[in-house]
Design a protein around this motif. Structure first.
Motif, PDB file in Angstrom:
ATOM      1  N   ALA A 609      87.096 -47.345  97.011  1.00  0.00           N
ATOM      2  CA  ALA A 609      85.835 -47.801  96.430  1.00  0.00           C
ATOM      3  C   ALA A 609      85.982 -48.091  94.940  1.00  0.00           C
ATOM      4  N   VAL A 610      86.650 -47.207  94.209  1.00  0.00           N
ATOM      5  CA  VAL A 610      86.820 -47.388  92.762  1.00  0.00           C
ATOM      6  C   VAL A 610      87.641 -48.636  92.468  1.00  0.00           C
ATOM      7  N   ILE A 611      88.719 -48.836  93.207  1.00  0.00           N
ATOM      8  CA  ILE A 611      89.573 -49.998  92.960  1.00  0.00           C
ATOM      9  C   ILE A 611      88.865 -51.294  93.345  1.00  0.00           C
ATOM     10  N   MET A 612      88.058 -51.280  94.394  1.00  0.00           N
ATOM     11  CA  MET A 612      87.326 -52.485  94.771  1.00  0.00           C
ATOM     12  C   MET A 612      86.337 -52.901  93.680  1.00  0.00           C
ATOM     13  N   VAL A 613      85.681 -51.940  93.037  1.00  0.00           N
ATOM     14  CA  VAL A 613      84.777 -52.266  91.929  1.00  0.00           C
ATOM     15  C   VAL A 613      85.576 -52.884  90.785  1.00  0.00           C
ATOM     16  N   ALA A 614      86.755 -52.334  90.496  1.00  0.00           N
ATOM     17  CA  ALA A 614      87.597 -52.885  89.428  1.00  0.00           C
ATOM     18  C   ALA A 614      87.996 -54.327  89.747  1.00  0.00           C
ATOM     19  N   TYR A 615      88.422 -54.583  90.983  1.00  0.00           N
ATOM     20  CA  TYR A 615      88.803 -55.943  91.365  1.00  0.00           C
ATOM     21  C   TYR A 615      87.614 -56.901  91.252  1.00  0.00           C
ATOM     22  N   ALA A 616      86.434 -56.433  91.619  1.00  0.00           N
ATOM     23  CA  ALA A 616      85.241 -57.271  91.513  1.00  0.00           C
ATOM     24  C   ALA A 616      84.981 -57.663  90.061  1.00  0.00           C
ATOM     25  N   LEU A 617      85.124 -56.719  89.137  1.00  0.00           N
ATOM     26  CA  LEU A 617      84.913 -57.017  87.723  1.00  0.00           C
ATOM     27  C   LEU A 617      85.978 -57.976  87.198  1.00  0.00           C
ATOM     28  N   PHE A 618      87.226 -57.824  87.654  1.00  0.00           N
ATOM     29  CA  PHE A 618      88.266 -58.784  87.272  1.00  0.00           C
ATOM     30  C   PHE A 618      87.901 -60.181  87.772  1.00  0.00           C
ATOM     31  N   GLY A 619      87.335 -60.249  88.979  1.00  0.00           N
ATOM     32  CA  GLY A 619      86.923 -61.538  89.523  1.00  0.00           C
ATOM     33  C   GLY A 619      85.829 -62.179  88.696  1.00  0.00           C
ATOM     34  N   PHE A 620      84.878 -61.387  88.228  1.00  0.00           N
ATOM     35  CA  PHE A 620      83.817 -61.918  87.375  1.00  0.00           C
ATOM     36  C   PHE A 620      84.402 -62.473  86.074  1.00  0.00           C
ATOM     37  N   ALA A 621      85.343 -61.758  85.490  1.00  0.00           N
ATOM     38  CA  ALA A 621      85.975 -62.232  84.255  1.00  0.00           C
ATOM     39  C   ALA A 621      86.715 -63.544  84.507  1.00  0.00           C
ATOM     40  N   MET A 622      87.341 -63.655  85.669  1.00  0.00           N
ATOM     41  CA  MET A 622      88.049 -64.888  86.008  1.00  0.00           C
ATOM     42  C   MET A 622      87.084 -66.064  86.107  1.00  0.00           C
ATOM     43  N   PHE A 623      85.949 -65.869  86.780  1.00  0.00           N
ATOM     44  CA  PHE A 623      84.968 -66.944  86.895  1.00  0.00           C
ATOM     45  C   PHE A 623      84.319 -67.260  85.548  1.00  0.00           C
ATOM     46  N   ASN A 624      84.158 -66.263  84.708  1.00  0.00           N
ATOM     47  CA  ASN A 624      83.715 -66.535  83.342  1.00  0.00           C
ATOM     48  C   ASN A 624      84.684 -67.481  82.651  1.00  0.00           C
ATOM     49  N   GLY A 625      85.979 -67.230  82.860  1.00  0.00           N
ATOM     50  CA  GLY A 625      86.996 -68.093  82.267  1.00  0.00           C
ATOM     51  C   GLY A 625      86.895 -69.516  82.779  1.00  0.00           C
ATOM     52  N   ILE A 626      86.672 -69.673  84.084  1.00  0.00           N
ATOM     53  CA  ILE A 626      86.527 -71.019  84.650  1.00  0.00           C
ATOM     54  C   ILE A 626      85.309 -71.721  84.059  1.00  0.00           C
ATOM     55  N   ALA A 627      84.206 -70.980  83.930  1.00  0.00           N
ATOM     56  CA  ALA A 627      82.999 -71.563  83.331  1.00  0.00           C
ATOM     57  C   ALA A 627      83.267 -71.992  81.894  1.00  0.00           C
ATOM     58  N   ALA A 628      84.004 -71.187  81.151  1.00  0.00           N
ATOM     59  CA  ALA A 628      84.322 -71.525  79.763  1.00  0.00           C
ATOM     60  C   ALA A 628      85.166 -72.793  79.689  1.00  0.00           C
ATOM     61  N   VAL A 629      86.117 -72.938  80.619  1.00  0.00           N
ATOM     62  CA  VAL A 629      86.952 -74.146  80.637  1.00  0.00           C
ATOM     63  C   VAL A 629      86.098 -75.373  80.920  1.00  0.00           C
ATOM     64  N   VAL A 630      85.158 -75.254  81.861  1.00  0.00           N
ATOM     65  CA  VAL A 630      84.260 -76.369  82.177  1.00  0.00           C
ATOM     66  C   VAL A 630      83.442 -76.755  80.949  1.00  0.00           C
ATOM     67  N   ILE A 631      82.900 -75.769  80.262  1.00  0.00           N
ATOM     68  CA  ILE A 631      82.098 -76.046  79.059  1.00  0.00           C
ATOM     69  C   ILE A 631      82.959 -76.697  77.977  1.00  0.00           C
ATOM     70  N   ARG A 632      84.160 -76.178  77.813  1.00  0.00           N
ATOM     71  CA  ARG A 632      85.036 -76.686  76.749  1.00  0.00           C
ATOM     72  C   ARG A 632      85.372 -78.147  76.962  1.00  0.00           C
ATOM     73  N   TYR A 633      85.643 -78.540  78.197  1.00  0.00           N
ATOM     74  CA  TYR A 633      86.052 -79.919  78.450  1.00  0.00           C
ATOM     75  C   TYR A 633      84.875 -80.852  78.697  1.00  0.00           C
ATOM     76  N   SER A 634      83.677 -80.324  78.824  1.00  0.00           N
ATOM     77  CA  SER A 634      82.500 -81.176  78.993  1.00  0.00           C
ATOM     78  C   SER A 634      81.697 -81.325  77.706  1.00  0.00           C
ATOM     79  N   ARG A 635      81.707 -80.281  76.860  1.00  0.00           N
ATOM     80  CA  ARG A 635      80.894 -80.320  75.643  1.00  0.00           C
ATOM     81  C   ARG A 635      81.720 -80.209  74.372  1.00  0.00           C
TER      82      ARG A 635
END
Length: 743
Positions: A609-635
């Motif tokens: 359970a503890v490790i699954m929560v950690a992986y979920a948070l890593f996934g959120f950070a990864m998608f944040n990164g993708i969103a940042a890349v989209v913003i950077r190349y669009s704006r």
């Protein structure tokens, strides 16, 4: 930063980078050359030990010159890892481990054997008084192995019990249950002697946990500073809480039973997969195994199973056996993806026989074996051999034995009962042929009454039985996963469009997404709860359940975060959808099996359970990164504020994520020590979990690594770093060999 400080920093992080690279290479070499090779040449080599201590010394020196000592939480955190390494070194130098094989009635044994064949002289003798193999209620699936031993120390005799997850400790010699003799008259115990290393290592674990708690309450910590970062606009409190929350049907269908009658068959008991369950479960697994889904041409899985049993001639020409391998399709002489049972045979016999006999000359041996397994499964069902629905209790005190109509029945079975078991299904088949389904229903009910009478006291409870039937009926994991992915992709593009348009305020779509997410969360939690009731343990024992648990964790975090972070809903749908699809990779509908004895530990549940929560948070950070890349190349540079805000959000999530991963790893180490007598074995998944922790830990050292302060560099780092999570789960679970492998 002075020249000496920079030099120490470079040495420290370069050494750590080399360690990460070496660990990654070691797991690849283990897959190629085997575990003994890497154990001898890498993990067990003096240079490997020296490298770790070079990292520890360099890190402590770097912390000292930077005067981090005055920050108690940070200093204690780093010191705890040094203490853990010290414990590992002590174990490596003075620890002893081996095995001792005992037989009942034999003289005490005074030596244990190491893996290399050398002996460990014990300061006492040990003998086996009794061995007992206990089973899950009503089945022959092992639940526990229990050895009762006597220790002969001079003139004194001490007795103790060794079982799975239960250690016997005598004079710092720890005995673990390893295996047993097939006749039940002998037992093999693992013996470990490590009086100091374990104590030092556990002290390091305690220091680690204490330092993490202190860090989050330290007003000077980077985490607390990020909570008040202006880019968040008071959103971080919510994040901090989230971090710790946990087709048209043709008219010419093959003959089968009416759905109502088939469902009645699904409600009788069957001994399947080392447990007693509804026949519905066998039918569902059988159907999914053959064609990849639980229904076929509008027919339920019970209708499919009964169709093969009662109408074999109709079904053997039905193209429903899914063949993934192109080589197997060539061997069978079929063009499409689905084969008929008749396609497996020709005038020369079984088409796959030669490929199975000369496996080394077949390109896709695994595909051949999968197809052969499906052929044999159909044979077992159509002959009735797989339908072990007749229990027999000889009242000797043992649990009843379950038979099929083709099994050899015991001579002790009363004649009338023997006649019922042998010919009951023949009588049912006669009435099926007459289409007298009322009589069939009566015979099914009679069979179930026979089961209840003969296996009384050994059947699963009505609640457990009903939970399994409900689970089978509402298991729509794949459609739910695809729906989550579709909603996640659509809402993510909508979120990016709003950012490009610089839209402000909250969208009404968010309310709809929260409602949908809540429904999905309730569904997953309900499915996990049902699996927990069915299996009788916390649902985290295999890849399917852990990924379902991760999907639930992702959704909880998303719902909590969405008010301050709009994209959390999109990311939540995407991550949970991926997690559920991954859950279906290993097996389209994994069987709920009895838990292996060694897995029956609450530490395992906490660890997962503890490790699954950690992986979920890593996934959120990864998608944040993708969103940042989209913003950077669009704006371009105009999106700088939003990119910085995403960076702060990701940094906030990475602190608890890295700490939770560390805690999960060391909880797993404690569990392994209790179960197997070693808290670290360089298993590929253990190694890659450590790599993941070390890689993400670099992101927490932005004070020492200036590049990580740059928002876009940081976001690209989180995207690339997530590959370590992917390898940790997929590579270690499904490709690399090891204790954690689900292959």
């Amino acid at each position: 930063m002075t020249k000496n400080v920079r030099l120490l920093r470079n040495i420290c992080f370069c050494l750590m980078g080399f360690v990460i690279l070496l660990l990654a290479v070691a797991t690849v070499l283990e897959t190629i050359y085997g575990t003994p090779f890497v154990s001898k040449h890498i993990y067990g080599s003096p240079l490997f030990v020296l490298l770790w201590w070079a990292v520890a010394v360099a890190s402590i020196a770097y912390i000292a010159v930077r005067k981090v000592v005055v920050r108690k939480a940070v200093f204690l955190l780093h010191l705890s890892f040094a203490v853990i390494l010290a414990g590992a070194l002590i174990t490596h130098i003075v620890g002893e481990q081996g095995t001792v094989h005992l037989r009942k009635g034999e003289a005490p044994i005074h030596v244990a054997m190491r893996s290399d064949g050398s002996e460990i002289r014990l300061p006492f003798g040990i003998s086996l008084d009794n061995f007992q193999l206990s089973y899950y209620h009503g089945t022959y699936a092992p639940m526990d192995f229990v050895s009762t031993i006597s220790v002969h120390d001079g003139g004194e005799v001490a007795t103790g019990t060794v079982s799975m997850n239960n250690i016997y400790d005598y004079r710092h010699y720890r005995f673990y249950q390893s295996t047993y003799d097939s006749d039940g008259g002998g037992s093999t115990l693992s013996v470990y002697h490590d009086p100091y290393g374990i104590a030092v290592t556990y002290a390091g674990y305690v220091m680690l946990l204490l330092s993490m708690l202190l860090f989050f309450f330290d007003k000077r910590s980077r985490f607390r500073q990020l909570l008040h970062h202006p880019a968040l606009r008071k959103a971080a409190a919510c994040v901090a809480f989230a971090a710790v929350a946990f087709a048209a049907t043709a008219a010419d269908k093959p003959n089968t039973l009416p759905q109502e009658t088939a469902e009645r068959f699904g409600g009788i008991y069957v001994y399947y997969n080392d447990r007693i369950c509804p026949l519905q479960t066998l039918a569902r697994d059988f159907t999914v195994k053959l064609c990849g889904k639980p229904t076929y041409r509008g027919m339920t899985s019970e209708q499919v199973l009964m169709g093969w049993f009662f109408y074999y001639d109709d079904w053997k020409t039905e193209p429903m056996i899914r063949i993934k391998s192109k080589e197997v399709r060539r061997l069978l002489g079929i063009d499409g993806e689905y084969a008929r049972l008749a396609d497996f045979l020709d005038s020369n016999g079984y088409k796959l026989e030669q490929a199975l006999l000369t496996g080394s000359y077949v390109k896709d041996l695994r595909g051949v074996r999968e197809a052969d397994e499906k052929f044999n499964l159909i044979s077992m069902v159509s002959t009735g051999n797989a339908l072990k629905i007749f229990p027999y209790n000889d009242h000797s005190g043992d649990q009843p034995v379950w038979f099929s109509v083709t099994d050899r029945l015991p001579a002790s079975m009363p004649h009338e009962q023997w006649m019922f078991v042998r010919y009951c299904m023949n009588y049912v088949a006669e009435n099926v042929a007459k289409k007298d389904y009322a009589k069939v229903d009566t015979l099914v009910a009679k069979t179930r009454r026979y089961q209840v009478r003969e296996a009384s006291g050994f059947l699963p409870s009505d609640v457990r039985f009903g939970a399994e039937r409900l689970y089978n009926a509402i298991d729509f994991t794949r459609p739910v996963a695809m729906a989550c992915l579709a909603v996640g992709i659509a809402s993510f593009f909508f979120y990016c469009w709003r950012m490009v348009r610089r839209s402000v305020g909250r969208s009404r779509l968010g309310l709809v997404l929260v409602a949908l997410m809540s429904v999905v969360l309730c569904y997953i939690v309900a499915m996990l709860a049902l699996r927990g009731v069915i299996g009788g343990h916390f649902p985290a024992s295999n890849g399917f359940e852990t990924m379902q648990l991760m999907a639930a964790c992702v959704l909880v975090i998303s719902i909590v975060m969405h008010r301050r972070f709009e994209a959390a809903l999109s990311f939540g749908f995407l991550l949970s959808g991926f997690a559920m699809l991954v859950a279906m990779l290993g097996e389209a509908n994994p069987s709920v099996t009895q838990l292996m004895p060694v897995l029956s530990s609450p530490l395992l549940s906490i660890h997962v359970a503890v490790i699954m929560v950690a992986y979920a948070l890593f996934g959120f950070a990864m998608f944040n990164g993708i969103a940042a890349v989209v913003i950077r190349y669009s704006r371009g540079k105009e999106g700088g504020d939003q990119i910085e805000r995403l960076q702060v959000m990701s940094q906030l999530m990475l602190y608890p994520a890295v700490f939770l991963l560390a805690v999960g790893i060391f909880i797993g180490a404690i569990w392994a020590n209790v179960s197997w007598g070693r808290y670290w074995g360089w298993d590929p998944k253990e190694t890659w979990a450590l790599i993941t922790m070390l890689v993400y830990a670099a992101a927490l050292h932005s004070a020492s690594l200036p590049a990580l302060r740059r928002p876009m560099f940081f976001h690209w780092f989180t995207i690339i770093a997530f590959l370590t999570v992917v390898i940790t789960y997929f590579g270690a679970n499904f490709i690399m060999a090891g204790l954690h492998s689900y292959a």
